[in-house]
Write an enzyme that holds these catalytic residues in place. Structure first.
Site, PDB file in Angstrom:
ATOM      1  N   LEU A  14       0.811  -1.094   0.072  1.00  0.00           N
ATOM      2  CA  LEU A  14      -0.085  -0.091  -0.085  1.00  0.00           C
ATOM      3  C   LEU A  14       0.912   1.134  -0.149  1.00  0.00           C
ATOM      4  CD1 LEU A  14      -2.894   1.287  -0.046  1.00  0.00           C
ATOM      5  CD2 LEU A  14      -2.772   1.146   2.420  1.00  0.00           C
ATOM      6  N   ASP A  47      10.990   3.638  12.171  1.00  0.00           N
ATOM      7  CA  ASP A  47      10.499   2.213  12.876  1.00  0.00           C
ATOM      8  C   ASP A  47       9.522   2.665  13.934  1.00  0.00           C
ATOM      9  OD1 ASP A  47       9.967   0.167  14.502  1.00  0.00           O
ATOM     10  OD2 ASP A  47      11.965  -0.395  14.729  1.00  0.00           O
ATOM     11  N   ALA A  71       2.728  -2.394   8.994  1.00  0.00           N
ATOM     12  CA  ALA A  71       2.022  -3.366   9.912  1.00  0.00           C
ATOM     13  C   ALA A  71       3.094  -4.886   9.701  1.00  0.00           C
ATOM     14  CB  ALA A  71       0.604  -3.708   9.215  1.00  0.00           C
ATOM     15  N   ASP A 113      -9.937  -7.069   7.354  1.00  0.00           N
ATOM     16  CA  ASP A 113     -11.283  -7.912   7.453  1.00  0.00           C
ATOM     17  C   ASP A 113     -10.984  -9.112   8.684  1.00  0.00           C
ATOM     18  OD1 ASP A 113      -9.402  -8.812   5.629  1.00  0.00           O
ATOM     19  OD2 ASP A 113     -10.886 -10.077   4.590  1.00  0.00           O
ATOM     20  N   TYR A 136      -2.869 -12.348  14.208  1.00  0.00           N
ATOM     21  CA  TYR A 136      -2.728 -11.113  13.441  1.00  0.00           C
ATOM     22  C   TYR A 136      -4.011 -10.415  13.473  1.00  0.00           C
ATOM     23  CZ  TYR A 136      -3.187  -8.383   9.028  1.00  0.00           C
ATOM     24  OH  TYR A 136      -3.643  -7.489   8.086  1.00  0.00           O
ATOM     25  N   LYS A 140      -4.322  -6.746  15.427  1.00  0.00           N
ATOM     26  CA  LYS A 140      -4.948  -5.449  14.371  1.00  0.00           C
ATOM     27  C   LYS A 140      -6.001  -4.794  15.194  1.00  0.00           C
ATOM     28  CE  LYS A 140      -3.892  -4.235  10.940  1.00  0.00           C
ATOM     29  NZ  LYS A 140      -2.959  -3.140  10.743  1.00  0.00           N
ATOM     30  N   TRP A 162      -8.314  -8.613   1.550  1.00  0.00           N
ATOM     31  CA  TRP A 162      -7.299  -9.358   0.360  1.00  0.00           C
ATOM     32  C   TRP A 162      -6.662  -8.424  -0.551  1.00  0.00           C
ATOM     33  CZ3 TRP A 162     -10.523 -14.011  -1.826  1.00  0.00           C
ATOM     34  CH2 TRP A 162     -10.879 -14.801  -0.795  1.00  0.00           C
TER      35      TRP A 162
HETATM   36  N1  LIG Z   1      -2.139  -7.750   2.716  1.00  0.00           N
HETATM   37  C1  LIG Z   1      -3.166  -7.906   2.896  1.00  0.00           C
HETATM   38  O1  LIG Z   1      -4.159  -8.890   2.239  1.00  0.00           O
HETATM   39  C2  LIG Z   1      -4.147  -6.929   3.871  1.00  0.00           C
HETATM   40  C3  LIG Z   1      -5.677  -7.369   3.809  1.00  0.00           C
HETATM   41  C4  LIG Z   1      -6.397  -6.424   4.642  1.00  0.00           C
HETATM   42  C5  LIG Z   1      -5.744  -5.616   5.455  1.00  0.00           C
HETATM   43  N2  LIG Z   1      -4.152  -5.232   5.175  1.00  0.00           N
HETATM   44  C6  LIG Z   1      -3.662  -4.064   5.967  1.00  0.00           C
HETATM   45  O2  LIG Z   1      -3.293  -3.085   5.068  1.00  0.00           O
HETATM   46  C7  LIG Z   1      -2.275  -2.393   5.542  1.00  0.00           C
HETATM   47  C8  LIG Z   1      -1.088  -2.525   4.443  1.00  0.00           C
HETATM   48  O3  LIG Z   1      -0.782  -3.686   4.091  1.00  0.00           O
HETATM   49  P1  LIG Z   1       0.101  -4.167   3.143  1.00  0.00           P
HETATM   50  O4  LIG Z   1      -0.241  -5.315   2.300  1.00  0.00           O
HETATM   51  O5  LIG Z   1       0.580  -2.834   2.403  1.00  0.00           O
HETATM   52  O6  LIG Z   1       1.391  -4.684   4.023  1.00  0.00           O
HETATM   53  P2  LIG Z   1       3.113  -4.918   3.655  1.00  0.00           P
HETATM   54  O7  LIG Z   1       3.276  -4.957   2.286  1.00  0.00           O
HETATM   55  O8  LIG Z   1       3.064  -6.132   4.603  1.00  0.00           O
HETATM   56  O9  LIG Z   1       3.610  -3.634   4.110  1.00  0.00           O
HETATM   57  C9  LIG Z   1       3.860  -3.390   5.586  1.00  0.00           C
HETATM   58  C10 LIG Z   1       5.306  -2.485   5.711  1.00  0.00           C
HETATM   59  O10 LIG Z   1       5.225  -2.348   7.058  1.00  0.00           O
HETATM   60  C11 LIG Z   1       6.588  -2.530   7.405  1.00  0.00           C
HETATM   61  N3  LIG Z   1       7.094  -2.620   8.760  1.00  0.00           N
HETATM   62  C12 LIG Z   1       6.961  -3.602   9.405  1.00  0.00           C
HETATM   63  N4  LIG Z   1       7.421  -3.332  10.854  1.00  0.00           N
HETATM   64  C13 LIG Z   1       7.380  -1.940  10.779  1.00  0.00           C
HETATM   65  C14 LIG Z   1       7.939  -1.088  11.613  1.00  0.00           C
HETATM   66  N5  LIG Z   1       8.259  -1.323  12.968  1.00  0.00           N
HETATM   67  N6  LIG Z   1       7.931   0.155  11.515  1.00  0.00           N
HETATM   68  C15 LIG Z   1       8.081   0.723  10.162  1.00  0.00           C
HETATM   69  N7  LIG Z   1       7.495  -0.186   9.203  1.00  0.00           N
HETATM   70  C16 LIG Z   1       7.121  -1.731   9.545  1.00  0.00           C
HETATM   71  C17 LIG Z   1       6.901  -3.551   6.518  1.00  0.00           C
HETATM   72  O11 LIG Z   1       8.498  -3.814   6.270  1.00  0.00           O
HETATM   73  P3  LIG Z   1       9.118  -5.193   6.276  1.00  0.00           P
HETATM   74  O12 LIG Z   1       8.337  -5.915   5.241  1.00  0.00           O
HETATM   75  O13 LIG Z   1      10.597  -4.809   6.028  1.00  0.00           O
HETATM   76  O14 LIG Z   1       8.849  -5.842   7.616  1.00  0.00           O
HETATM   77  C18 LIG Z   1       6.475  -3.402   5.176  1.00  0.00           C
HETATM   78  O15 LIG Z   1       7.118  -2.753   4.378  1.00  0.00           O
HETATM   79  C19 LIG Z   1      -1.856  -3.099   6.902  1.00  0.00           C
HETATM   80  O16 LIG Z   1      -2.349  -2.306   7.888  1.00  0.00           O
HETATM   81  C20 LIG Z   1      -2.541  -4.281   6.692  1.00  0.00           C
HETATM   82  O17 LIG Z   1      -2.865  -4.853   8.037  1.00  0.00           O
HETATM   83  C21 LIG Z   1      -3.438  -5.843   4.546  1.00  0.00           C
END
Ligand SMILES: NC(=O)c1ccc[n+]([C@@H]2O[C@H](COP(=O)([O-])OP(=O)(O)OC[C@H]3O[C@@H](n4cnc5c(N)ncnc54)[C@H](OP(=O)(O)O)[C@@H]3O)[C@@H](O)[C@H]2O)c1
Length: 296
Positions: A14, A47, A71, A113, A136, A140, A162
Site C-alpha cells: 500500500l 520504525d 504492519a 477484515d 494477526y 490488528k 485481500w
Molecule cells: N495484505 C493484505 O492482504 C491486507 C488485507 C487487509 C488489510 N491489510 C492491512 O493493510 C495495511 C497495508 O498492508 P500491506 O499489504 O501494504 O502490508 P505490507 O506489504 O506487508 O507492508 C507493511 C510494511 O510495514 C513495514 N513494517 C513492519 N514493521 C515496521 C515497523 N516497526 N516500522 C515501520 N514499518 C514497519 C514492513 O516492512 P518489512 O517488510 O521490512 O517488515 C512493510 O514494508 C496493513 O495495515 C495491513 O494490516 C492488508
C-alpha cells in the site's frame, strides 16, 4: 508552507502504491489540492515501534497527517511471533496515536477484515461485533481500539480485505510467479472475500484526506474493498485468464491446506458508509484486477 502527510511502512504494497500516486500527484495526473506533500518513510527511516523516533520525525517534518501503512502482515508467522505482531500492529499504533494527539495530527490507520471470524454469511458492517480468530486479527483489533481510545483529531480507521498489487508479496504476485512454473495448482475454494487492488485504496485515501475535517470527533471505522466476492480458487483462475497463463487450478477445501493461522471463511465487507460519507467510488474486483495486470 505545505501540509505534510507522513506515510509509514512506505516499503510495503500500500505504501508503494501511495508513493506511485504521489508521483502522479506531483505531475498533476492525480488531483490532490495544492499544498499537500507526501513524506514516505519505510522501516529503515522510521520504525513505528520507537515512540521517540515518531515524536522527533513528526516534529522535525511538521507532519499534519499520518497514513499508517506499517504492519506485521505475515498472518501465519504471527501465530509464533505474537509479541512482535503485537508490538507493530497494536503498541506501535498506540505510540502513533499518542504523538498524533499531542501534535494535533490526523491519522488514517489501515486495518483488516481479519478482525471478523467470518462465520456470518452477510457482508460485515462497521458496527458488527469483531471476533478475530488468529493472532494477526487480534493484534490488528487491539491497534484499532488503542487509536479509538486515544482519539487524535480527524482520524479514521479503514478496514480493507485481500489486498494485492504488483508490488511485494501477495496472492496475485504469488500466482504470477507459480503459474508459469506449474501445470496445476491447488487453491482453496471455501474462503470467500473481496480482492482489493491497493492502488484503488491509495486513490481513495487521497480523495478522503481533504474531507477529514468533516469527520466526527470519534475515530470512525470505514470498510473499503473492491466490489463483488469470490474464493481464492476463483481469484486464481481469473488471474491466469487475464494474464494469459496456462495453468490448471484445482479447487480444494481449507482442510487440505493446513496453515498455522485459522482464516475467516467469509469476510466480505459492507462498504456503503465510505461511499456515502466520502463519495468514494468502488469498482468491481475483476475490473480492478485487469487494470492492475495491465501494468504487468
Ligand atoms: N495484505 C493484505 O492482504 C491486507 C488485507 C487487509 C488489510 N491489510 C492491512 O493493510 C495495511 C497495508 O498492508 P500491506 O499489504 O501494504 O502490508 P505490507 O506489504 O506487508 O507492508 C507493511 C510494511 O510495514 C513495514 N513494517 C513492519 N514493521 C515496521 C515497523 N516497526 N516500522 C515501520 N514499518 C514497519 C514492513 O516492512 P518489512 O517488510 O521490512 O517488515 C512493510 O514494508 C496493513 O495495515 C495491513 O494490516 C492488508
Amino acid at each position: 508552507m505545505s501540509t505534510n502527510i507522513l506515510v509509514t511502512g512506505a516499503g510495503g504494497q500500500l505504501g508503494s502504491e501511495l508513493r506511485y500516486l504521489g508521483e502522479d500527484i506531483r505531475k498533476n495526473k492525480v488531483s490532490l489540492s495544492a499544498g499537500y506533500a507526501f513524506i514516505f518513510a519505510d522501516k529503515s527511516r522510521l520504525d513505528i515501534t520507537d515512540k521517540g523516533a515518531i515524536e522527533s520525525f513528526c516534529s522535525t517534518n511538521s507532519v499534519s497527517y499520518i497514513i499508517n501503512c506499517a504492519a506485521f502482515t505475515a498472518v501465519d508467522k504471527a501465530e509464533s511471533e505474537a509479541d512482535k505482531a503485537n508490538a507493530i500492529n497494536h503498541l506501535a499504533v498506540k505510540h502513533l496515536a499518542e504523538v498524533a494527539k499531542k501534535h494535533d495530527i490526523a491519522m488514517i490507520h489501515i486495518s483488516t477484515d481479519y478482525v471478523f471470524d467470518g462465520d456470518s454469511k452477510q457482508a460485515y458492517k462497521e458496527t458488527d461485533i469483531t471476533h478475530p480468530n488468529n493472532v494477526y486479527g487480534k493484534t490488528k483489533r487491539l491497534g484499532e481500539q488503542a487509536l479509538q481510545d486515544i482519539s487524535p483529531p480527524n482520524s479514521i480507521i479503514i478496514r480493507t480485505s485481500w489486498l494485492y498489487s504488483l508490488f511485494g508479496s501477495n496472492f496475485l504476485t504469488t500466482m504470477l510467479r507459480l503459474g508459469p512454473e506449474r501445470e496445476q495448482l491447488n487453491v482453496v475454494n471455501d474462503q470467500i472475500g473481496s480482492p482489493t487492488y491497493a492502488r484503488d485504496l491509495a486513490r481513495a485515501i487521497v480523495q478522503i484526506i481533504p474531507q477529514l475535517k468533516r469527520a466526527s470527533q470519534e475515530v470512525e471505522i470505514y470498510h473499503y474493498s473492491n466490489q463483488g466476492q469470490c474464493s481464492w480458487y476463483e481469484f486464481a483462475k481469473a488471474i491466469f485468464v487475464a494474464a494469459d497463463i496456462d495453468c490448471r487450478v484445482q479447487p480444494i477445501p481449507s482442510s487440505d491446506y493446513p496453515t498455522s493461522a485459522k482464516r475467516p471463511s467469509h469476510s466480505v465487507l459492507a462498504t456503503a458508509k465510505i461511499e456515502q460519507e466520502f463519495g468514494v467510488e468502488l469498482s468491481q474486483w475483476p475490473q480492478s484486477m485487469k487494470s492492475c495486470l495491465a501494468h504487468y
